[in-house]
Design a protein around this motif. Structure first.
Motif, PDB file in Angstrom:
ATOM      1  N   LYS A 267      13.423   5.290   3.549  1.00 53.04           N
ATOM      2  CA  LYS A 267      14.577   5.090   4.438  1.00 53.04           C
ATOM      3  C   LYS A 267      16.043   4.433   4.930  1.00 53.04           C
ATOM      4  O   LYS A 267      15.142   3.369   4.591  1.00 53.04           O
ATOM      5  CB  LYS A 267      13.745   5.554   6.131  1.00 53.04           C
ATOM      6  N   ASP A 342      14.522   0.717   4.290  1.00 56.87           N
ATOM      7  CA  ASP A 342      12.907   0.521   4.693  1.00 56.87           C
ATOM      8  C   ASP A 342      12.366   1.308   3.148  1.00 56.87           C
ATOM      9  O   ASP A 342      11.816   2.312   3.585  1.00 56.87           O
ATOM     10  CB  ASP A 342      12.631   1.558   5.672  1.00 56.87           C
ATOM     11  N   ALA A 344       9.156   0.654   2.797  1.00 58.05           N
ATOM     12  CA  ALA A 344       7.877   0.855   2.917  1.00 58.05           C
ATOM     13  C   ALA A 344       7.439   1.967   3.221  1.00 58.05           C
ATOM     14  O   ALA A 344       6.047   2.082   4.425  1.00 58.05           O
ATOM     15  CB  ALA A 344       7.631  -0.805   3.371  1.00 58.05           C
ATOM     16  N   VAL A 345       7.519   2.959   3.212  1.00 58.87           N
ATOM     17  CA  VAL A 345       7.746   4.235   3.947  1.00 58.87           C
ATOM     18  C   VAL A 345       6.999   5.185   3.272  1.00 58.87           C
ATOM     19  O   VAL A 345       7.292   5.550   1.693  1.00 58.87           O
ATOM     20  CB  VAL A 345       9.042   4.907   4.958  1.00 58.87           C
ATOM     21  N   ILE A 374      -0.709   6.542  14.078  1.00 54.71           N
ATOM     22  CA  ILE A 374       0.658   6.288  13.651  1.00 54.71           C
ATOM     23  C   ILE A 374       1.900   6.900  13.987  1.00 54.71           C
ATOM     24  O   ILE A 374       1.759   8.106  14.697  1.00 54.71           O
ATOM     25  CB  ILE A 374      -0.104   7.355  11.611  1.00 54.71           C
ATOM     26  N   ASN A 375       2.790   6.176  14.284  1.00 57.52           N
ATOM     27  CA  ASN A 375       4.067   6.227  14.693  1.00 57.52           C
ATOM     28  C   ASN A 375       5.205   6.882  12.827  1.00 57.52           C
ATOM     29  O   ASN A 375       5.190   6.838  12.208  1.00 57.52           O
ATOM     30  CB  ASN A 375       5.088   4.791  14.380  1.00 57.52           C
ATOM     31  N   LYS A 377       8.341   8.509  12.260  1.00 56.59           N
ATOM     32  CA  LYS A 377      10.004   7.653  12.352  1.00 56.59           C
ATOM     33  C   LYS A 377      10.775   8.934  11.450  1.00 56.59           C
ATOM     34  O   LYS A 377      12.082   8.819  12.467  1.00 56.59           O
ATOM     35  CB  LYS A 377       9.778   6.635  10.525  1.00 56.59           C
ATOM     36  N   ILE A 390       6.217   7.676   7.417  1.00 58.57           N
ATOM     37  CA  ILE A 390       5.174   6.768   7.870  1.00 58.57           C
ATOM     38  C   ILE A 390       5.501   5.808   6.977  1.00 58.57           C
ATOM     39  O   ILE A 390       5.969   6.068   5.820  1.00 58.57           O
ATOM     40  CB  ILE A 390       4.143   7.732   8.257  1.00 58.57           C
ATOM     41  N   ASP A 391       5.022   4.995   8.262  1.00 62.89           N
ATOM     42  CA  ASP A 391       4.587   3.363   7.219  1.00 62.89           C
ATOM     43  C   ASP A 391       3.370   4.282   6.136  1.00 62.89           C
ATOM     44  O   ASP A 391       2.771   4.610   6.260  1.00 62.89           O
ATOM     45  CB  ASP A 391       3.772   2.724   7.986  1.00 62.89           C
ATOM     46  N   ARG A 392       4.271   2.858   5.963  1.00 65.60           N
ATOM     47  CA  ARG A 392       3.239   3.614   3.519  1.00 65.60           C
ATOM     48  C   ARG A 392       1.326   3.432   3.952  1.00 65.60           C
ATOM     49  O   ARG A 392       0.934   3.547   3.122  1.00 65.60           O
ATOM     50  CB  ARG A 392       3.293   2.992   1.943  1.00 65.60           C
ATOM     51  N   LYS A 393       1.478   1.947   4.866  1.00 70.69           N
ATOM     52  CA  LYS A 393      -0.367   1.537   4.676  1.00 70.69           C
ATOM     53  C   LYS A 393      -1.164   2.504   5.082  1.00 70.69           C
ATOM     54  O   LYS A 393      -2.348   2.269   5.258  1.00 70.69           O
ATOM     55  CB  LYS A 393       0.280  -0.041   5.129  1.00 70.69           C
ATOM     56  N   TYR A 394      -0.567   3.623   6.048  1.00 67.84           N
ATOM     57  CA  TYR A 394      -1.237   4.507   6.919  1.00 67.84           C
ATOM     58  C   TYR A 394      -1.047   6.302   5.813  1.00 67.84           C
ATOM     59  O   TYR A 394      -1.113   7.011   6.986  1.00 67.84           O
ATOM     60  CB  TYR A 394      -0.640   4.840   8.342  1.00 67.84           C
TER      61      TYR A 394
END
Length: 412
Positions: A267, A342, A344-345, A374-375, A377, A390-394
């Protein structure tokens, strides 16, 4: 005789034993009174090895010579397949792209097929040939030089031949047994679909599902070529695999057909851009010229003549995007305070032609992600797709939760 097109990927022809197994499968179709056009990829790992040879020899290589080298893997497979069929007493011969000829544009390493005259192969069928083994991924440009179609180009070759020859069907043999509701490696409840519409498959392919190459699905949809995705490692039946077909050929569509994901997303945000007519063109024209594949785009509300512009692109294109934007700023084409990346998405998408006639899919998707903490973006939608960053970790959690919420384990 009716014509059947069969395409075999690199893992299907990775060894001589696998080539023999594939040849027996081709022989079965010949025994059903088909004339068969077989499209083959290079043996597994060969194309990467050849690309490595080119890069080691000439980092700033001549694209025409690159195509000459990397297309040779398919030539080897085609010759070996034809020899194997001949040993089985099946009349077969191999064809390289220029011999057909597969006429393409001159964009080396990313050529597009323009025409496939059928006369040469049809003449050989009339003379008793039963199988034409075609080297996939390659063609011949207007200048007479060998061209290649880009990664996954053998899928496109297969569909193009099916369209040119009016084939009854185009069977794509891979290392998976069909199209699934999502990646079975992430969600153990994933189910194989019996049928899926062209539009759904096109969205899933473009959003990260790696079963079929996007251009091949576009071509199949345009020319109404029935595609079947099958495993070359399993016993086959008439109902095996997944049929990719017209929406009208599907009796009842699920609201959501599948959940796709793309791990390697970034992003990027241009902070405090001047909000004026033409600003979007000033931003995205240089990105396009730099070869950056922009997907989602969001422009924030303008305050005091300034706005933030956010877009997504593949992670390996971030440096290229940053350079394009900084160069545009130096030229005075755009003005912004900062560029923030960013990396890490991940992109998560739900796809289904049933969305056209059902409401509440977006609300349900957002509720599910919210319940998992989970947020979101960025959001983008089309008539049959909703995608979020979303954040990649999720990522895996989101795929599993959405698959459960839309009850895709019951899909058929």
């Amino acid at each position: 005789m009716p014509i059947l097109v069969m395409k075999f990927g690199g893992t299907s022809v990775a060894t001589l034993d696998r080539i023999k197994r594939v040849a027996k499968r081709i022989g079965v179709e010949v025994s059903k009174s088909y004339d068969v056009i077989v499209i083959v990829s290079a043996m597994s790992g060969e194309t990467n090895k050849l690309v490595g040879f080119v890069n080691d020899t000439s980092p700033l290589f001549d694209a025409r010579e690159y195509d000459a080298v990397v297309s040779s893997g398919e030539n080897v497979t085609a010759g070996l397949m034809a020899l194997t069929l001949q040993e089985m007493d099946v009349p077969a011969r191999s064809w390289q792209g220029w011999q057909v000829p597969v006429k393409t544009t001159s964009a080396h390493a990313a050529a597009r097929i323009e025409d496939i005259p059928p006369e040469n192969i049809l003449q050989k069928f009339d003379e008793g040939m039963r199988v034409a083994v075609i080297a996939g991924f390659q063609g011949i440009g207007p200048d007479g030089r060998i061209t290649t179609l880009g990664r996954g180009g053998s899928d496109t070759t297969a569909v193009a031949f099916a369209a040119a020859f009016g084939a009854e069907r185009c069977d794509i043999y891979t290392d998976v047994d069909g199209v699934y509701t999502t990646d079975p490696r992430i969600c153990e409840k994933a189910r194989k679909l019996d049928r899926i519409a062209f539009e759904e498959m096109l969205e899933l392919a473009s959003l990260g599902a790696k079963v079929l190459q996007t251009r091949s699905v576009e071509l199949a949809m345009r020319y109404k070529v029935k595609l079947r995705v099958l495993s070359s490692f399993e016993e086959q039946s008439d109902k095996a695999g997944t049929l990719v077909c017209d929406e009208e050929d599907i009796m009842e569509s699920n609201v959501v057909a599948g959940v796709a994901y793309s791990r390697d997303e970034a992003k990027m945000t241009l902070v405090s851009v001047a909000d004026r007519p033409g600003i979007a063109a000033a931003i995205f024209t240089p990105l396009s010229e730099a070869g950056v594949n922009v997907d989602m785009i969001v422009q924030n509300i303008s305050e005091e003549g300034r706005t933030d512009m956010t877009f997504s692109c593949p992670t390996d294109q971030v440096a290229r995007a940053e350079k394009a934007m900084k160069d545009a700023k130096e030229r005075g084409d755009i003005n912004f305070h900062d560029i923030v990346a960013d990396t890490a998405v991940a992109k998560i998408s739900v796809v289904g032609i049933g969305m056209r006639s059902h409401t509440g899919v977006a609300a349900k998707m957002f509720e599910v992600l919210s319940a998992e903490g989970i947020n979101i973006k960025v959001i983008t939608t089309s008539e049959i797709k909703i995608s979020v960053l979303i954040d990649r970790k999720y990522m895996e959690l989101a795929v599993q939760a959405l698959h459960d919420a839309f009850e895709l384990e019951n899909a058929a």
